[in-house]
Design an enzyme around this catalytic site. Structure first.
Site, PDB file in Angstrom:
ATOM      1  N   SER A 126       0.838  -1.203   0.000  1.00 51.04           N
ATOM      2  CA  SER A 126       0.000   0.000   0.000  1.00 51.04           C
ATOM      3  C   SER A 126       0.869   1.246   0.000  1.00 51.04           C
ATOM      4  O   SER A 126       1.978   1.253   0.556  1.00 51.04           O
ATOM      5  CB  SER A 126      -0.859  -0.026   1.268  1.00 51.04           C
ATOM      6  OG  SER A 126      -1.447   1.220   1.504  1.00 51.04           O
ATOM      7  N   TYR A 151      -2.174  -0.940  11.054  1.00 55.63           N
ATOM      8  CA  TYR A 151      -2.389  -1.487   9.703  1.00 55.63           C
ATOM      9  C   TYR A 151      -1.201  -1.155   8.800  1.00 55.63           C
ATOM     10  O   TYR A 151      -0.655  -2.024   8.132  1.00 55.63           O
ATOM     11  CB  TYR A 151      -3.687  -0.926   9.086  1.00 55.63           C
ATOM     12  CG  TYR A 151      -3.767  -1.214   7.600  1.00 55.63           C
ATOM     13  CD1 TYR A 151      -4.082  -2.483   7.149  1.00 55.63           C
ATOM     14  CD2 TYR A 151      -3.467  -0.228   6.643  1.00 55.63           C
ATOM     15  CE1 TYR A 151      -4.112  -2.775   5.786  1.00 55.63           C
ATOM     16  CE2 TYR A 151      -3.485  -0.505   5.298  1.00 55.63           C
ATOM     17  CZ  TYR A 151      -3.816  -1.776   4.872  1.00 55.63           C
ATOM     18  OH  TYR A 151      -3.827  -2.053   3.517  1.00 55.63           O
ATOM     19  N   LYS A 155       1.864  -3.617   6.792  1.00 56.99           N
ATOM     20  CA  LYS A 155       2.306  -3.635   5.386  1.00 56.99           C
ATOM     21  C   LYS A 155       3.820  -3.439   5.317  1.00 56.99           C
ATOM     22  O   LYS A 155       4.503  -4.100   4.539  1.00 56.99           O
ATOM     23  CB  LYS A 155       1.581  -2.555   4.578  1.00 56.99           C
ATOM     24  CG  LYS A 155       0.091  -2.846   4.373  1.00 56.99           C
ATOM     25  CD  LYS A 155      -0.140  -4.087   3.521  1.00 56.99           C
ATOM     26  CE  LYS A 155      -1.583  -4.548   3.527  1.00 56.99           C
ATOM     27  NZ  LYS A 155      -1.811  -5.846   2.907  1.00 56.99           N
TER      28      LYS A 155
HETATM   29  P1  NAD Z   1     -11.181  -6.931   1.362  1.00 61.61           P
HETATM   30  O1  NAD Z   1     -11.376  -6.948   2.836  1.00 61.61           O
HETATM   31  O2  NAD Z   1     -12.340  -6.624   0.501  1.00 61.61           O
HETATM   32  O3  NAD Z   1     -10.593  -8.340   0.889  1.00 61.61           O
HETATM   33  C1  NAD Z   1      -9.766  -9.118   1.701  1.00 61.61           C
HETATM   34  C2  NAD Z   1     -10.310 -10.536   1.651  1.00 61.61           C
HETATM   35  O4  NAD Z   1      -9.436 -11.367   2.410  1.00 61.61           O
HETATM   36  C3  NAD Z   1     -11.701 -10.670   2.246  1.00 61.61           C
HETATM   37  O5  NAD Z   1     -12.496 -11.445   1.374  1.00 61.61           O
HETATM   38  C4  NAD Z   1     -11.481 -11.414   3.575  1.00 61.61           C
HETATM   39  O6  NAD Z   1     -12.568 -12.236   3.892  1.00 61.61           O
HETATM   40  C5  NAD Z   1     -10.227 -12.209   3.234  1.00 61.61           C
HETATM   41  N1  NAD Z   1      -9.377 -12.551   4.373  1.00 61.61           N
HETATM   42  C6  NAD Z   1      -8.882 -11.723   5.335  1.00 61.61           C
HETATM   43  N2  NAD Z   1      -8.097 -12.423   6.169  1.00 61.61           N
HETATM   44  C7  NAD Z   1      -8.077 -13.704   5.734  1.00 61.61           C
HETATM   45  C8  NAD Z   1      -7.429 -14.895   6.146  1.00 61.61           C
HETATM   46  N3  NAD Z   1      -6.630 -14.922   7.224  1.00 61.61           N
HETATM   47  N4  NAD Z   1      -7.634 -16.029   5.456  1.00 61.61           N
HETATM   48  C9  NAD Z   1      -8.431 -16.026   4.360  1.00 61.61           C
HETATM   49  N5  NAD Z   1      -9.067 -14.936   3.903  1.00 61.61           N
HETATM   50  C10 NAD Z   1      -8.895 -13.794   4.588  1.00 61.61           C
HETATM   51  O7  NAD Z   1      -9.947  -5.954   1.076  1.00 61.61           O
HETATM   52  P2  NAD Z   1      -9.429  -5.366  -0.320  1.00 61.61           P
HETATM   53  O8  NAD Z   1      -9.763  -3.946  -0.371  1.00 61.61           O
HETATM   54  O9  NAD Z   1      -9.814  -6.261  -1.428  1.00 61.61           O
HETATM   55  O10 NAD Z   1      -7.862  -5.457  -0.053  1.00 61.61           O
HETATM   56  C11 NAD Z   1      -7.085  -6.531  -0.536  1.00 61.61           C
HETATM   57  C12 NAD Z   1      -5.640  -6.314  -0.129  1.00 61.61           C
HETATM   58  O11 NAD Z   1      -5.193  -5.075  -0.654  1.00 61.61           O
HETATM   59  C13 NAD Z   1      -5.396  -6.238   1.375  1.00 61.61           C
HETATM   60  O12 NAD Z   1      -4.161  -6.855   1.649  1.00 61.61           O
HETATM   61  C14 NAD Z   1      -5.328  -4.755   1.646  1.00 61.61           C
HETATM   62  O13 NAD Z   1      -4.553  -4.466   2.779  1.00 61.61           O
HETATM   63  C15 NAD Z   1      -4.636  -4.281   0.380  1.00 61.61           C
HETATM   64  N6  NAD Z   1      -4.871  -2.872   0.066  1.00 61.61           N
HETATM   65  C16 NAD Z   1      -6.153  -2.415  -0.018  1.00 61.61           C
HETATM   66  C17 NAD Z   1      -6.385  -1.075  -0.312  1.00 61.61           C
HETATM   67  C18 NAD Z   1      -7.784  -0.517  -0.356  1.00 61.61           C
HETATM   68  O14 NAD Z   1      -7.944   0.698  -0.237  1.00 61.61           O
HETATM   69  N7  NAD Z   1      -8.821  -1.325  -0.547  1.00 61.61           N
HETATM   70  C19 NAD Z   1      -5.299  -0.219  -0.540  1.00 61.61           C
HETATM   71  C20 NAD Z   1      -4.002  -0.726  -0.465  1.00 61.61           C
HETATM   72  C21 NAD Z   1      -3.812  -2.068  -0.148  1.00 61.61           C
HETATM   73  C1  WQD Z   2      -9.586   9.377   1.055  1.00 63.41           C
HETATM   74  C2  WQD Z   2      -9.736  10.868   1.285  1.00 63.41           C
HETATM   75  C3  WQD Z   2     -10.049  11.497   3.588  1.00 63.41           C
HETATM   76  C4  WQD Z   2     -13.962   9.632   4.074  1.00 63.41           C
HETATM   77  C5  WQD Z   2      -6.874   4.532   3.262  1.00 63.41           C
HETATM   78  C6  WQD Z   2      -5.765   3.860   4.017  1.00 63.41           C
HETATM   79  C7  WQD Z   2      -4.664   3.475   3.095  1.00 63.41           C
HETATM   80  C8  WQD Z   2      -5.181   2.685   1.903  1.00 63.41           C
HETATM   81  C9  WQD Z   2      -6.331   3.343   1.246  1.00 63.41           C
HETATM   82  C10 WQD Z   2      -5.012   0.358   2.383  1.00 63.41           C
HETATM   83  C11 WQD Z   2      -8.968  11.349   2.526  1.00 63.41           C
HETATM   84  C12 WQD Z   2     -11.265  11.831   2.749  1.00 63.41           C
HETATM   85  C13 WQD Z   2     -12.779  10.074   3.536  1.00 63.41           C
HETATM   86  C14 WQD Z   2     -14.933  10.587   4.472  1.00 63.41           C
HETATM   87  C15 WQD Z   2     -13.469  12.354   3.709  1.00 63.41           C
HETATM   88  N1  WQD Z   2      -5.679   1.408   2.310  1.00 63.41           N
HETATM   89  N2  WQD Z   2     -12.532  11.387   3.355  1.00 63.41           N
HETATM   90  N3  WQD Z   2     -14.645  11.914   4.256  1.00 63.41           N
HETATM   91  O1  WQD Z   2      -7.218   7.670   3.876  1.00 63.41           O
HETATM   92  O2  WQD Z   2      -6.336   7.773   1.507  1.00 63.41           O
HETATM   93  O3  WQD Z   2      -6.339   5.677   2.672  1.00 63.41           O
HETATM   94  O4  WQD Z   2      -7.319   3.665   2.218  1.00 63.41           O
HETATM   95  O5  WQD Z   2      -3.848   0.180   2.287  1.00 63.41           O
HETATM   96  O6  WQD Z   2      -3.773   2.739   3.844  1.00 63.41           O
HETATM   97  O7  WQD Z   2      -5.271   4.752   4.992  1.00 63.41           O
HETATM   98  O8  WQD Z   2      -8.500   6.623   1.948  1.00 63.41           O
HETATM   99  O9  WQD Z   2     -10.861   6.574   1.294  1.00 63.41           O
HETATM  100  O10 WQD Z   2     -10.289   6.767   3.748  1.00 63.41           O
HETATM  101  O11 WQD Z   2      -9.881   8.695   2.266  1.00 63.41           O
HETATM  102  O12 WQD Z   2     -13.253  13.533   3.566  1.00 63.41           O
HETATM  103  O13 WQD Z   2     -16.003  10.265   5.001  1.00 63.41           O
HETATM  104  O14 WQD Z   2     -11.118  11.150   1.546  1.00 63.41           O
HETATM  105  O15 WQD Z   2      -9.774  12.497   4.524  1.00 63.41           O
HETATM  106  O16 WQD Z   2      -8.452  12.595   2.208  1.00 63.41           O
HETATM  107  P1  WQD Z   2      -7.068   7.046   2.563  1.00 63.41           P
HETATM  108  P2  WQD Z   2      -9.962   7.093   2.348  1.00 63.41           P
END
Ligand code: NAD
Ligand code: WQD
Length: 342
Positions: A126, A151, A155
């Site tokens: 991330s 969190y 990562k």
């Molecule tokens: P999500 O929660 O929708 O998907 C994660 C999936 O993993 C879920 O289906 C959950 O049930 C499953 N899971 C969690 N722990 C598990 C375990 N121990 N065994 C088996 N299954 C398990 O999340 P997402 O948004 O699809 O994110 C996927 C990956 O990407 C994560 O590693 C997250 O940290 C990373 N990521 C997400 C974002 C974001 O903003 N969505 C941003 C950067 C990184």
């Molecule tokens: C986006 C922008 C908020 C909600 C998070 C994790 C990051 C990554 C992605 C996994 C920000 C603003 C939000 C609301 C708002 N995940 N906001 N009102 O904070 O960039 O990142 O998700 O790895 O690790 O920290 O994403 O969607 O929460 O926010 O104003 O009700 O929207 O302040 O500027 P963020 P977000």
């Protein structure tokens, strides 16, 4: 067809990656414990692909259960490890659960993969690893900073673990770390998308739920930042574009093109948008007037971050295709489809 194990494949990003993998000629095999997803994701995948996708309902941190799956599946060419907990606020309240699940599941995978001769891993990292960057856009060389949440630390620790394992003399695993920026939107079919349980933490699901009348109003967290309109800047990438990055990453590993045992890529659009720009673009594409108000800053928010996406383009040949407007339109289409199905 080469099998790719997709941990967390029933989740938001994982389910979109399953579609792109299948359509690129791979056979995705899902492992998910449904801790943050629903069986309906599998029905969505079936509707898009026209057939079932294999899914093993196990915790991928359970080594014996994972071994059983791998014994049953036979040859697996690579793993994409999405499974993790991802809510920043929750991680502050439940740090142990986050370290246990996010770090623990990676340790288990890295231990079990060599037992089955699996050499290729793509890991979901991330942009959170960059913390508050000193300069924009961030490249893969931008120094990581202490993360502002458990969190974020999971990562960073996972990236370190992957590097340490890669440096061990008997290591056989090659890894591509993909640092995602902010994934948004849904598959164009509106059969799969984000399914936040409870109140969404992320901006776009909060916007679509507000427009759908599920939430009363969106609070914009601060408009006094040093940005053109005072609101935070992020790099919003369409989830299908992000999913495609996994296909090219897996292909690179299988083709043995990786030049290092660990390679890192930013996966973003290279474009930064403010929160207000997102809100206004959403209003335009959806035709909905959004009820929103400016509120105080959210503690821990990074004022501005967006990717330098050059390395992914030059090395992986990966470039995003979807505009912010189209990404938001797909998020709205998914929200409407969800409401219709309930
Ligand atoms: P999500 O929660 O929708 O998907 C994660 C999936 O993993 C879920 O289906 C959950 O049930 C499953 N899971 C969690 N722990 C598990 C375990 N121990 N065994 C088996 N299954 C398990 O999340 P997402 O948004 O699809 O994110 C996927 C990956 O990407 C994560 O590693 C997250 O940290 C990373 N990521 C997400 C974002 C974001 O903003 N969505 C941003 C950067 C990184
Ligand atoms: C986006 C922008 C908020 C909600 C998070 C994790 C990051 C990554 C992605 C996994 C920000 C603003 C939000 C609301 C708002 N995940 N906001 N009102 O904070 O960039 O990142 O998700 O790895 O690790 O920290 O994403 O969607 O929460 O926010 O104003 O009700 O929207 O302040 O500027 P963020 P977000």
């Amino acid at each position: 067809m080469k099998k790719i194990l997709v941990t967390g494949g029933a989740g938001y990003i994982g389910s979109h990656a399953v579609v792109e993998l299948q359509q690129a000629g791979f056979q995705p095999v899902i492992v998910d414990n449904f801790s943050n997803s629903q069986e309906s994701a599998l029905a969505g995948l079936r509707a898009i692909l026209g057939h079932d996708v294999t899914c093993h309902r196990i915790d991928c941190g359970d080594a014996e259960a994972l071994r059983q799956v791998l014994r049953q599946e036979g040859e697996v060419a690579g793993v994409i490890h999405f499974a993790a907990f991802k809510a920043v606020g929750e991680s502050v309240a439940k740090p142990l659960a986050y370290f246990q699940n996010n770090v623990g599941s990676l340790l288990t995978l890295l231990a079990v993969m060599p037992e089955f001769g699996i050499e290729n891993l793509v890991f979901s990292s991330s942009c959170t690893v960059y913390g508050v960057p000193d300069a924009l856009p961030v490249t893969e060389e931008t120094p990581t900073k202490p993360a502002n949440s458990p969190y974020g630390r999971t990562k960073q620790m996972c990236e370190d673990i992957v590097r340490d394992v890669a440096g061990a003399p008997n290591n056989t695993v090659r890894t591509i770390l993909l640092r995602y920026f902010n994934p948004i939107g849904a598959h164009d079919s509106a059969k799969i998308g984000e399914l936040p349980l409870g109140t969404p933490n992320n901006l776009v699901p909060f916007i679509t739920q507000t427009a759908a009348g599920i939430r009363e109003k969106l609070t914009i967290f601060g408009n006094d930042y040093d940005t053109p309109d005072g609101t935070n800047i992020r790099d919003y990438i369409h989830v299908v574009d992000l999913a495609k990055a996994h296909v090219v990453a897996v292909q690179r590993l299988l083709d043995k093109q990786a030049t290092d045992t660990v390679e890192v890529f930013n996966v973003g659009t290279g474009r930064g948008n403010t929160v207000l720009e997102v809100v206004q673009t959403f209003e335009k594409v959806s035709g909905q007037q959004l009820n929103y108000a400016i509120g105080p800053r959210r503690p821990g928010d990074v004022p501005a971050i967006y990717a330098d996406a050059t390395k992914a383009e030059q090395v992986l040949g990966f470039k995003t295709e979807t505009s912010l407007a189209d990404s938001l339109a797909s998020a709205w289409k998914w929200q409407v489809a969800l409401a219709d199905s309930q």
